[in-house]
Design a protein around this motif. Structure first.
Motif, PDB file in Angstrom:
ATOM      1  N   VAL A  13     -47.918  20.635  40.142  1.00  0.00           N
ATOM      2  CA  VAL A  13     -48.113  21.589  38.581  1.00  0.00           C
ATOM      3  C   VAL A  13     -49.083  22.727  38.758  1.00  0.00           C
ATOM      4  O   VAL A  13     -50.038  22.409  39.641  1.00  0.00           O
ATOM      5  CB  VAL A  13     -48.869  20.113  37.865  1.00  0.00           C
ATOM      6  CG1 VAL A  13     -49.356  20.774  36.358  1.00  0.00           C
ATOM      7  CG2 VAL A  13     -47.675  19.412  37.530  1.00  0.00           C
ATOM      8  N   VAL A  14     -48.734  23.438  38.685  1.00  0.00           N
ATOM      9  CA  VAL A  14     -49.803  24.506  38.399  1.00  0.00           C
ATOM     10  C   VAL A  14     -50.066  25.772  37.523  1.00  0.00           C
ATOM     11  O   VAL A  14     -49.280  25.657  36.660  1.00  0.00           O
ATOM     12  CB  VAL A  14     -48.857  25.704  40.316  1.00  0.00           C
ATOM     13  CG1 VAL A  14     -48.808  25.141  40.813  1.00  0.00           C
ATOM     14  CG2 VAL A  14     -47.684  26.376  39.849  1.00  0.00           C
ATOM     15  N   ARG A  15     -51.152  26.532  37.357  1.00  0.00           N
ATOM     16  CA  ARG A  15     -51.917  27.067  36.644  1.00  0.00           C
ATOM     17  C   ARG A  15     -51.542  28.832  36.568  1.00  0.00           C
ATOM     18  O   ARG A  15     -50.590  28.892  35.548  1.00  0.00           O
ATOM     19  CB  ARG A  15     -53.708  27.548  36.787  1.00  0.00           C
ATOM     20  CG  ARG A  15     -53.552  28.367  35.038  1.00  0.00           C
ATOM     21  CD  ARG A  15     -54.805  28.545  35.861  1.00  0.00           C
ATOM     22  NE  ARG A  15     -55.711  27.179  35.340  1.00  0.00           N
ATOM     23  CZ  ARG A  15     -57.106  27.033  34.987  1.00  0.00           C
ATOM     24  NH1 ARG A  15     -57.511  28.052  36.321  1.00  0.00           N
ATOM     25  NH2 ARG A  15     -57.471  25.879  35.677  1.00  0.00           N
ATOM     26  N   ASP A  16     -50.851  28.662  37.938  1.00  0.00           N
ATOM     27  CA  ASP A  16     -50.328  30.431  38.182  1.00  0.00           C
ATOM     28  C   ASP A  16     -48.895  30.128  38.762  1.00  0.00           C
ATOM     29  O   ASP A  16     -49.390  30.382  39.760  1.00  0.00           O
ATOM     30  CB  ASP A  16     -50.939  31.725  39.025  1.00  0.00           C
ATOM     31  CG  ASP A  16     -51.145  32.982  38.820  1.00  0.00           C
ATOM     32  OD1 ASP A  16     -49.562  33.200  38.442  1.00  0.00           O
ATOM     33  OD2 ASP A  16     -51.301  34.106  39.790  1.00  0.00           O
ATOM     34  N   PRO A  17     -47.581  30.327  38.668  1.00  0.00           N
ATOM     35  CA  PRO A  17     -46.775  29.926  39.739  1.00  0.00           C
ATOM     36  C   PRO A  17     -46.749  30.871  41.303  1.00  0.00           C
ATOM     37  O   PRO A  17     -45.706  31.044  42.205  1.00  0.00           O
ATOM     38  CB  PRO A  17     -45.077  30.190  38.839  1.00  0.00           C
ATOM     39  CG  PRO A  17     -45.541  29.786  37.906  1.00  0.00           C
ATOM     40  CD  PRO A  17     -46.954  30.098  37.604  1.00  0.00           C
ATOM     41  N   ALA A  18     -47.005  32.217  41.098  1.00  0.00           N
ATOM     42  CA  ALA A  18     -46.992  33.187  41.522  1.00  0.00           C
ATOM     43  C   ALA A  18     -47.986  33.217  43.083  1.00  0.00           C
ATOM     44  O   ALA A  18     -47.230  33.820  43.918  1.00  0.00           O
ATOM     45  CB  ALA A  18     -47.512  34.310  40.956  1.00  0.00           C
ATOM     46  N   ARG A  19     -48.939  32.035  42.691  1.00  0.00           N
ATOM     47  CA  ARG A  19     -50.028  31.114  43.862  1.00  0.00           C
ATOM     48  C   ARG A  19     -49.230  29.994  44.646  1.00  0.00           C
ATOM     49  O   ARG A  19     -49.657  30.326  45.388  1.00  0.00           O
ATOM     50  CB  ARG A  19     -51.601  31.003  43.225  1.00  0.00           C
ATOM     51  CG  ARG A  19     -52.249  32.348  42.634  1.00  0.00           C
ATOM     52  CD  ARG A  19     -53.069  32.352  42.054  1.00  0.00           C
ATOM     53  NE  ARG A  19     -54.065  31.287  43.450  1.00  0.00           N
ATOM     54  CZ  ARG A  19     -54.523  30.189  42.872  1.00  0.00           C
ATOM     55  NH1 ARG A  19     -55.346  30.112  41.877  1.00  0.00           N
ATOM     56  NH2 ARG A  19     -55.607  29.566  43.721  1.00  0.00           N
ATOM     57  N   PHE A  20     -48.352  30.001  44.565  1.00  0.00           N
ATOM     58  CA  PHE A  20     -47.803  28.967  44.413  1.00  0.00           C
ATOM     59  C   PHE A  20     -46.201  29.311  45.767  1.00  0.00           C
ATOM     60  O   PHE A  20     -45.675  30.026  45.050  1.00  0.00           O
ATOM     61  CB  PHE A  20     -47.109  27.827  43.905  1.00  0.00           C
ATOM     62  CG  PHE A  20     -47.038  26.641  44.225  1.00  0.00           C
ATOM     63  CD1 PHE A  20     -47.788  25.615  45.243  1.00  0.00           C
ATOM     64  CD2 PHE A  20     -45.024  26.741  44.127  1.00  0.00           C
ATOM     65  CE1 PHE A  20     -47.030  24.687  45.429  1.00  0.00           C
ATOM     66  CE2 PHE A  20     -44.963  25.140  44.318  1.00  0.00           C
ATOM     67  CZ  PHE A  20     -45.791  24.347  45.256  1.00  0.00           C
ATOM     68  N   THR A  21     -46.322  29.624  46.815  1.00  0.00           N
ATOM     69  CA  THR A  21     -45.559  30.320  47.850  1.00  0.00           C
ATOM     70  C   THR A  21     -44.414  29.057  48.600  1.00  0.00           C
ATOM     71  O   THR A  21     -43.616  28.901  49.123  1.00  0.00           O
ATOM     72  CB  THR A  21     -46.078  30.567  48.709  1.00  0.00           C
ATOM     73  OG1 THR A  21     -47.269  29.949  49.322  1.00  0.00           O
ATOM     74  CG2 THR A  21     -46.569  31.583  48.230  1.00  0.00           C
ATOM     75  N   VAL A  22     -44.463  27.374  48.211  1.00  0.00           N
ATOM     76  CA  VAL A  22     -43.414  26.752  48.766  1.00  0.00           C
ATOM     77  C   VAL A  22     -42.454  26.322  47.522  1.00  0.00           C
ATOM     78  O   VAL A  22     -42.375  26.728  46.322  1.00  0.00           O
ATOM     79  CB  VAL A  22     -44.042  25.317  48.533  1.00  0.00           C
ATOM     80  CG1 VAL A  22     -43.270  24.030  49.213  1.00  0.00           C
ATOM     81  CG2 VAL A  22     -46.041  25.805  49.537  1.00  0.00           C
ATOM     82  N   THR A  23     -41.030  26.354  48.915  1.00  0.00           N
ATOM     83  CA  THR A  23     -39.759  26.078  48.489  1.00  0.00           C
ATOM     84  C   THR A  23     -39.524  24.807  48.851  1.00  0.00           C
ATOM     85  O   THR A  23     -39.766  24.720  49.546  1.00  0.00           O
ATOM     86  CB  THR A  23     -39.087  27.111  48.453  1.00  0.00           C
ATOM     87  OG1 THR A  23     -39.027  28.307  49.944  1.00  0.00           O
ATOM     88  CG2 THR A  23     -40.139  28.249  47.532  1.00  0.00           C
ATOM     89  N   GLY A  24     -37.917  25.125  48.455  1.00  0.00           N
ATOM     90  CA  GLY A  24     -37.258  23.812  48.103  1.00  0.00           C
ATOM     91  C   GLY A  24     -36.348  23.203  47.313  1.00  0.00           C
ATOM     92  O   GLY A  24     -36.817  23.821  45.776  1.00  0.00           O
ATOM     93  N   PRO A  25     -35.258  22.309  48.211  1.00  0.00           N
ATOM     94  CA  PRO A  25     -34.521  22.318  47.149  1.00  0.00           C
ATOM     95  C   PRO A  25     -34.827  20.788  45.702  1.00  0.00           C
ATOM     96  O   PRO A  25     -33.927  21.200  45.141  1.00  0.00           O
ATOM     97  CB  PRO A  25     -32.730  21.898  47.955  1.00  0.00           C
ATOM     98  CG  PRO A  25     -33.479  21.211  49.263  1.00  0.00           C
ATOM     99  CD  PRO A  25     -34.851  22.298  49.120  1.00  0.00           C
ATOM    100  N   ARG A  26     -35.452  20.486  46.514  1.00  0.00           N
ATOM    101  CA  ARG A  26     -36.216  19.102  45.784  1.00  0.00           C
ATOM    102  C   ARG A  26     -37.118  19.712  44.608  1.00  0.00           C
ATOM    103  O   ARG A  26     -37.966  18.595  44.589  1.00  0.00           O
ATOM    104  CB  ARG A  26     -36.147  17.869  46.426  1.00  0.00           C
ATOM    105  CG  ARG A  26     -35.021  17.090  46.830  1.00  0.00           C
ATOM    106  CD  ARG A  26     -34.982  16.167  48.453  1.00  0.00           C
ATOM    107  NE  ARG A  26     -35.884  16.475  49.323  1.00  0.00           N
ATOM    108  CZ  ARG A  26     -35.638  17.456  50.809  1.00  0.00           C
ATOM    109  NH1 ARG A  26     -34.301  17.727  50.824  1.00  0.00           N
ATOM    110  NH2 ARG A  26     -36.640  17.142  51.044  1.00  0.00           N
ATOM    111  N   LEU A  27     -37.752  20.742  44.448  1.00  0.00           N
ATOM    112  CA  LEU A  27     -38.930  20.372  44.167  1.00  0.00           C
ATOM    113  C   LEU A  27     -38.800  21.898  42.843  1.00  0.00           C
ATOM    114  O   LEU A  27     -38.240  22.685  42.576  1.00  0.00           O
ATOM    115  CB  LEU A  27     -40.068  21.674  44.683  1.00  0.00           C
ATOM    116  CG  LEU A  27     -40.599  23.098  44.205  1.00  0.00           C
ATOM    117  CD1 LEU A  27     -42.301  21.852  44.717  1.00  0.00           C
ATOM    118  CD2 LEU A  27     -41.338  23.959  45.388  1.00  0.00           C
TER     119      LEU A  27
END
Length: 210
Positions: A30-44
């Motif tokens: 849960v994030v306010r700004d997805p642009a600041r979130f750099t983690v990726t993954g198929p189960r995310l």
């Protein structure tokens, strides 16, 4: 496990997401700004919210095995945010019937360690005076947890560092490790994930430190 992480763009929250994905868990960040979130993954799954509407959070917490929160003030001016945002999380969890919640608090909020030296007492007193508003916020947050119907755990680290995860630290359920001066954010995340399915930590404050 199916996990939801609040405060996922912060130092601890981001580490929780990374380590949970590496361990094979399904994660909703849960994030306010997805642009600041750099983690990726198929189960995310990335869930956008500023936490102002508890009802809107229900889909993010429904059906989860555990909720892990790194929410809290980063600056003195932000004091009060931990309690306010955790109230939204608690409301959504109780509405969705989700019970397990782990949050980040701070060592000075817990009981003093046994045989604490005078030097350590002086350091804690000085830090507590400087960060009084933040610690008051965390105490109020913990009071909200205690009054809730959730199976909560409050994780209380000392001074945080940005070192890599080690998986080696001390843990005291209901207390504070003696001479515990630091711990890495990555190891706080490691400890929270390890406690997610540990019944010994339910409705307890847990001190962690090297």
């Amino acid at each position: 496990m199916k996990l939801t992480v609040f405060g996922a763009t912060g130092g601890i929250g981001r580490e929780i997401v990374r380590q949970a994905l590496d361990a094979g868990h399904e994660v909703t960040a849960v994030v306010r700004d997805p642009a600041r979130f750099t983690v990726t993954g198929p189960r995310l799954e990335v869930f956008r919210s500023d936490l102002s509407d508890p009802e809107a959070l229900r889909p993010a917490v429904a059906g989860r095995d555990a909720i892990l929160s790194g929410l809290g003030a980063r600056l003195l001016a932000d004091a009060g945010v931990a309690t306010r945002l955790t109230r939204s999380v608690l409301w959504a969890m109780e509405a969705a019937g989700t019970r397990r919640l782990l949050v980040v608090s701070a060592a000075p909020v817990g009981p003093p360690p046994e045989r604490q030296s005078l030097a350590d007492k002086a350091v804690v007193a000085a830090v507590s005076a400087t960060l009084r508003k933040i610690y008051d916020d965390l105490r109020e947050m913990e009071a909200e947890l205690a009054a809730s119907g959730t199976d909560w755990t409050s994780v209380r680290p000392p001074r945080l560092t940005d070192q890599p995860v080690t998986g080696h630290y001390r843990r005291v359920v209901g207390g504070t490790p003696a001479k515990g001066r630091t711990i890495a954010r990555a190891d706080v995340a490691h400890a929270m994930l390890a406690m997610a399915d540990d019944p010994a930590t339910v409705r307890q404050g847990v001190g962690i430190a090297y």
